[in-house]
Scaffold this motif. Structure first.
Motif, PDB file in Angstrom:
ATOM      1  N   SER A 113     -35.194   4.198  59.948  1.00 41.85           N
ATOM      2  CA  SER A 113     -35.413   5.556  59.588  1.00 41.85           C
ATOM      3  C   SER A 113     -34.495   6.501  60.729  1.00 41.85           C
ATOM      4  CB  SER A 113     -37.089   5.908  59.799  1.00 41.85           C
ATOM      5  OG  SER A 113     -37.775   5.231  59.031  1.00 41.85           O
ATOM      6  N   PHE A 114     -34.230   7.301  59.932  1.00 38.96           N
ATOM      7  CA  PHE A 114     -32.802   8.168  60.690  1.00 38.96           C
ATOM      8  C   PHE A 114     -33.306   9.512  60.424  1.00 38.96           C
ATOM      9  CE2 PHE A 114     -31.268   4.199  59.632  1.00 38.96           C
ATOM     10  CZ  PHE A 114     -30.900   3.629  60.704  1.00 38.96           C
ATOM     11  N   VAL A 115     -32.612  10.601  61.133  1.00 34.71           N
ATOM     12  CA  VAL A 115     -32.822  11.841  61.145  1.00 34.71           C
ATOM     13  C   VAL A 115     -31.302  12.663  61.113  1.00 34.71           C
ATOM     14  CG1 VAL A 115     -33.504  12.410  63.536  1.00 34.71           C
ATOM     15  CG2 VAL A 115     -33.694  14.237  61.633  1.00 34.71           C
ATOM     16  N   ARG A 116     -30.995  13.206  60.262  1.00 34.64           N
ATOM     17  CA  ARG A 116     -29.365  13.684  60.429  1.00 34.64           C
ATOM     18  C   ARG A 116     -29.322  14.609  61.616  1.00 34.64           C
ATOM     19  NH1 ARG A 116     -25.170  15.080  56.676  1.00 34.64           N
ATOM     20  NH2 ARG A 116     -23.725  16.000  57.774  1.00 34.64           N
ATOM     21  N   ARG A 117     -28.284  14.272  62.538  1.00 36.67           N
ATOM     22  CA  ARG A 117     -27.863  15.177  63.840  1.00 36.67           C
ATOM     23  C   ARG A 117     -27.124  16.482  63.516  1.00 36.67           C
ATOM     24  NH1 ARG A 117     -24.411  11.529  66.986  1.00 36.67           N
ATOM     25  NH2 ARG A 117     -26.192  10.253  66.715  1.00 36.67           N
ATOM     26  N   GLY A 118     -27.569  17.461  63.958  1.00 34.15           N
ATOM     27  CA  GLY A 118     -26.680  18.672  63.434  1.00 34.15           C
ATOM     28  C   GLY A 118     -25.650  18.876  64.963  1.00 34.15           C
ATOM     29  N   GLY A 119     -24.785  19.738  64.470  1.00 33.51           N
ATOM     30  CA  GLY A 119     -23.807  20.065  65.675  1.00 33.51           C
ATOM     31  C   GLY A 119     -22.345  19.546  65.272  1.00 33.51           C
ATOM     32  N   ALA A 120     -21.875  18.808  66.340  1.00 29.01           N
ATOM     33  CA  ALA A 120     -20.389  18.349  66.268  1.00 29.01           C
ATOM     34  C   ALA A 120     -20.083  17.163  65.318  1.00 29.01           C
ATOM     35  CB  ALA A 120     -19.791  17.922  67.404  1.00 29.01           C
ATOM     36  N   VAL A 121     -18.952  16.979  64.659  1.00 26.27           N
ATOM     37  CA  VAL A 121     -18.470  16.034  63.686  1.00 26.27           C
ATOM     38  C   VAL A 121     -17.461  15.337  64.367  1.00 26.27           C
ATOM     39  CG1 VAL A 121     -17.791  15.570  61.545  1.00 26.27           C
ATOM     40  CG2 VAL A 121     -19.283  17.487  62.026  1.00 26.27           C
ATOM     41  N   ARG A 122     -17.587  14.089  64.451  1.00 29.15           N
ATOM     42  CA  ARG A 122     -16.458  13.326  64.830  1.00 29.15           C
ATOM     43  C   ARG A 122     -15.354  13.045  63.943  1.00 29.15           C
ATOM     44  NH1 ARG A 122     -17.114   7.095  67.439  1.00 29.15           N
ATOM     45  NH2 ARG A 122     -14.933   6.340  67.400  1.00 29.15           N
ATOM     46  N   THR A 123     -14.042  13.030  64.223  1.00 28.35           N
ATOM     47  CA  THR A 123     -13.054  13.294  63.303  1.00 28.35           C
ATOM     48  C   THR A 123     -12.100  11.934  63.560  1.00 28.35           C
ATOM     49  OG1 THR A 123     -11.690  14.764  64.398  1.00 28.35           O
ATOM     50  CG2 THR A 123     -13.324  15.656  62.768  1.00 28.35           C
ATOM     51  N   ALA A 124     -11.079  11.512  62.670  1.00 25.11           N
ATOM     52  CA  ALA A 124     -10.057  10.816  62.717  1.00 25.11           C
ATOM     53  C   ALA A 124      -9.209  10.875  61.711  1.00 25.11           C
ATOM     54  CB  ALA A 124     -10.506   9.262  62.809  1.00 25.11           C
ATOM     55  N   VAL A 125      -7.859  11.030  62.193  1.00 24.20           N
ATOM     56  CA  VAL A 125      -6.799  11.104  61.120  1.00 24.20           C
ATOM     57  C   VAL A 125      -5.871   9.924  61.594  1.00 24.20           C
ATOM     58  CG1 VAL A 125      -4.933  12.381  60.542  1.00 24.20           C
ATOM     59  CG2 VAL A 125      -7.012  13.623  61.115  1.00 24.20           C
ATOM     60  N   VAL A 126      -5.775   9.015  60.784  1.00 21.70           N
ATOM     61  CA  VAL A 126      -4.762   7.781  60.864  1.00 21.70           C
ATOM     62  C   VAL A 126      -3.681   7.857  59.805  1.00 21.70           C
ATOM     63  CG1 VAL A 126      -4.720   5.134  60.882  1.00 21.70           C
ATOM     64  CG2 VAL A 126      -6.683   6.543  62.104  1.00 21.70           C
ATOM     65  N   THR A 127      -2.489   7.539  60.568  1.00 23.17           N
ATOM     66  CA  THR A 127      -1.231   7.562  59.527  1.00 23.17           C
ATOM     67  C   THR A 127      -0.729   6.479  60.062  1.00 23.17           C
ATOM     68  OG1 THR A 127      -0.872  10.157  59.765  1.00 23.17           O
ATOM     69  CG2 THR A 127       0.842   8.810  59.057  1.00 23.17           C
ATOM     70  N   VAL A 128      -0.633   5.425  58.824  1.00 17.13           N
ATOM     71  CA  VAL A 128      -0.066   3.876  58.895  1.00 17.13           C
ATOM     72  C   VAL A 128       1.163   3.943  58.127  1.00 17.13           C
ATOM     73  CG1 VAL A 128      -0.368   1.625  58.411  1.00 17.13           C
ATOM     74  CG2 VAL A 128      -2.212   2.948  58.895  1.00 17.13           C
ATOM     75  N   GLY A 129       2.428   3.855  58.642  1.00 17.01           N
ATOM     76  CA  GLY A 129       3.658   3.514  58.162  1.00 17.01           C
ATOM     77  C   GLY A 129       4.313   2.276  58.456  1.00 17.01           C
ATOM     78  N   HIS A 130       5.400   2.035  57.596  1.00 19.68           N
ATOM     79  CA  HIS A 130       6.198   0.863  57.741  1.00 19.68           C
ATOM     80  C   HIS A 130       6.742   0.755  59.410  1.00 19.68           C
ATOM     81  CE1 HIS A 130       5.663  -0.222  53.706  1.00 19.68           C
ATOM     82  NE2 HIS A 130       6.139   0.792  53.308  1.00 19.68           N
ATOM     83  N   ASP A 131       7.054   1.737  59.899  1.00 19.76           N
ATOM     84  CA  ASP A 131       7.725   1.769  61.320  1.00 19.76           C
ATOM     85  C   ASP A 131       6.804   2.308  62.486  1.00 19.76           C
ATOM     86  OD1 ASP A 131      10.379   1.049  60.061  1.00 19.76           O
ATOM     87  OD2 ASP A 131      10.599   3.072  59.509  1.00 19.76           O
ATOM     88  N   ALA A 132       5.827   2.990  62.039  1.00 21.03           N
ATOM     89  CA  ALA A 132       4.856   3.497  63.177  1.00 21.03           C
ATOM     90  C   ALA A 132       3.568   4.011  62.632  1.00 21.03           C
ATOM     91  CB  ALA A 132       5.736   4.868  63.848  1.00 21.03           C
ATOM     92  N   THR A 133       2.622   3.862  63.651  1.00 21.71           N
ATOM     93  CA  THR A 133       1.347   4.397  63.214  1.00 21.71           C
ATOM     94  C   THR A 133       0.669   5.185  64.211  1.00 21.71           C
ATOM     95  OG1 THR A 133       0.744   2.008  62.450  1.00 21.71           O
ATOM     96  CG2 THR A 133      -1.170   3.392  62.967  1.00 21.71           C
ATOM     97  N   HIS A 134      -0.048   6.246  63.723  1.00 23.13           N
ATOM     98  CA  HIS A 134      -0.469   7.203  64.717  1.00 23.13           C
ATOM     99  C   HIS A 134      -2.007   7.374  64.169  1.00 23.13           C
ATOM    100  CE1 HIS A 134       3.550   8.764  65.645  1.00 23.13           C
ATOM    101  NE2 HIS A 134       3.732   8.856  64.371  1.00 23.13           N
ATOM    102  N   VAL A 135      -2.767   7.456  65.483  1.00 25.83           N
ATOM    103  CA  VAL A 135      -4.123   7.658  65.543  1.00 25.83           C
ATOM    104  C   VAL A 135      -4.367   9.304  66.303  1.00 25.83           C
ATOM    105  CG1 VAL A 135      -6.414   6.973  65.989  1.00 25.83           C
ATOM    106  CG2 VAL A 135      -4.491   5.334  65.543  1.00 25.83           C
ATOM    107  N   LEU A 136      -4.902  10.058  65.473  1.00 37.18           N
ATOM    108  CA  LEU A 136      -5.571  11.229  66.053  1.00 37.18           C
ATOM    109  C   LEU A 136      -7.043  11.238  66.032  1.00 37.18           C
ATOM    110  CD1 LEU A 136      -3.359  14.071  64.690  1.00 37.18           C
ATOM    111  CD2 LEU A 136      -3.648  13.545  67.127  1.00 37.18           C
ATOM    112  N   SER A 137      -7.736  10.837  67.026  1.00 37.25           N
ATOM    113  CA  SER A 137      -9.140  10.961  67.161  1.00 37.25           C
ATOM    114  C   SER A 137      -9.673  12.297  67.327  1.00 37.25           C
ATOM    115  CB  SER A 137      -9.646  10.086  68.201  1.00 37.25           C
ATOM    116  OG  SER A 137      -9.578   8.553  68.110  1.00 37.25           O
TER     117      SER A 137
END
Length: 297
Positions: A113-137
């Motif tokens: 059993s769980f209750v949804r937490r309000g407030g901040a949201v965690r995010t991630a933007v991950v770009t996977v390329g042939h030559d480079a990978t970028h991670v924005l947390s």
């Protein structure tokens, strides 16, 4: 008149992926909002309507759900890296695949059993390329307020300026922050511990810094994060200034009623929007056009 196709990308936006781990009586939940994009040589799809190189957005959606089971979701970043790599592999015409994740927190109130937490949201933007990978947390909707130790004065004035100077004001914002990892392939990174550490530094710096402007506060927060996290190349902020205006009691016919910086009205719009990027000296530059987030610096 000659024409040419400019920058383009396509994908599936906002797949609501909920992964429940129920291998034991004590369940776990990860609640994600997942968006995918592919960028590459898709000119024929635009110019002649030939879809031979196009991996359908419906397939991207299905892959996002399948990978929540096949790969699992230990963190937003780890899941996004795996999903992005799979999409890039599945679409030969693509130069890069980007996966954006918003994660919503739940607090446990029982084994299943769980209750949804309000407030901040965690995010991630991950770009996977042939030559480079970028991670924005990152994190969004992080609502912060200092009730004092904030001023705003000495600013430029002209004939349209009505804002009074102040040496004691409420400083409040709903912060968006994103930070880029230098070891983007994720080798040895504990994504969850890193996220918790950066968030703690942001909160500690906000609470412990005297602010002469929101700009100064953002620079102090960014500098503190980079000092504490050598594996980060940069941090980006978008900070709406949530204005708190002192309520004028002078028109009230009530003896002894005064407002000595105690009662405010919080105005949701219009608002000042302060955006800044703090970068580590010598850090490799990222593909700004691809990493840029709409509405974000």
């Amino acid at each position: 008149m000659a024409h040419r196709l400019g920058a383009n990308q396509y994908g599936k936006a906002e797949c609501r992926v909920v992964r429940i781990v129920r291998d034991t009586p004590r369940h776990e939940i990860r609640d994600l909002n997942v968006s995918t994009s592919l960028r590459g040589d898709f000119a024929d799809a635009h110019i002649t309507g030939d879809q031979a190189a196009v991996l359908p957005t419906d397939t991207q959606k299905n892959t996002a759900f399948a990978y929540a089971k096949l790969h699992g979701v230990t963190s937003a970043e780890d899941y996004a890296l795996a999903l992005g790599s799979r999409l890039l592999e599945a679409c030969p015409a693509a130069d890069a695949a980007q996966v954006r994740v918003e994660e919503y927190g739940w607090d446990r109130i029982g084994d299943h059993s769980f209750v949804r937490r309000g407030g901040a949201v965690r995010t991630a933007v991950v770009t996977v390329g042939h030559d480079a990978t970028h991670v924005l947390s990152g994190i969004s909707d992080l609502v912060l307020l200092n009730s004092t130790d904030s001023e705003f004065k000495g600013f430029l004035e002209d004939e349209f300026t009505t804002l009074p100077e102040t040496d004691d004001r409420v400083l409040a914002t709903s912060l968006v922050a994103r930070w880029r990892h230098t070891d983007a392939d994720g080798g040895g990174i504990d994504w969850n511990a890193s996220h918790e550490a950066v968030t703690a530094t942001l909160l500690r710096t906000f609470a412990g810094t005297y602010s002469r402007a929101l700009q100064e506060m953002l620079y102090a927060m960014g500098s503190a994060v980079l000092d504490a996290q050598p594996g980060l190349a940069e941090i980006r902020f978008s900070a709406p200034n949530v204005h708190h205006h002192l309520v004028d009691f002078s028109g009230f016919d009530v003896d002894g009623l005064s407002n000595d910086g105690e009662v405010f009205v919080a105005a949701d719009r219009p608002y000042g929007l302060i955006e800044a990027q703090v970068t580590r000296d010598g850090a490799a530059a990222a593909d700004e056009a691809w990493l840029a987030v709409p509405g974000f610096c």
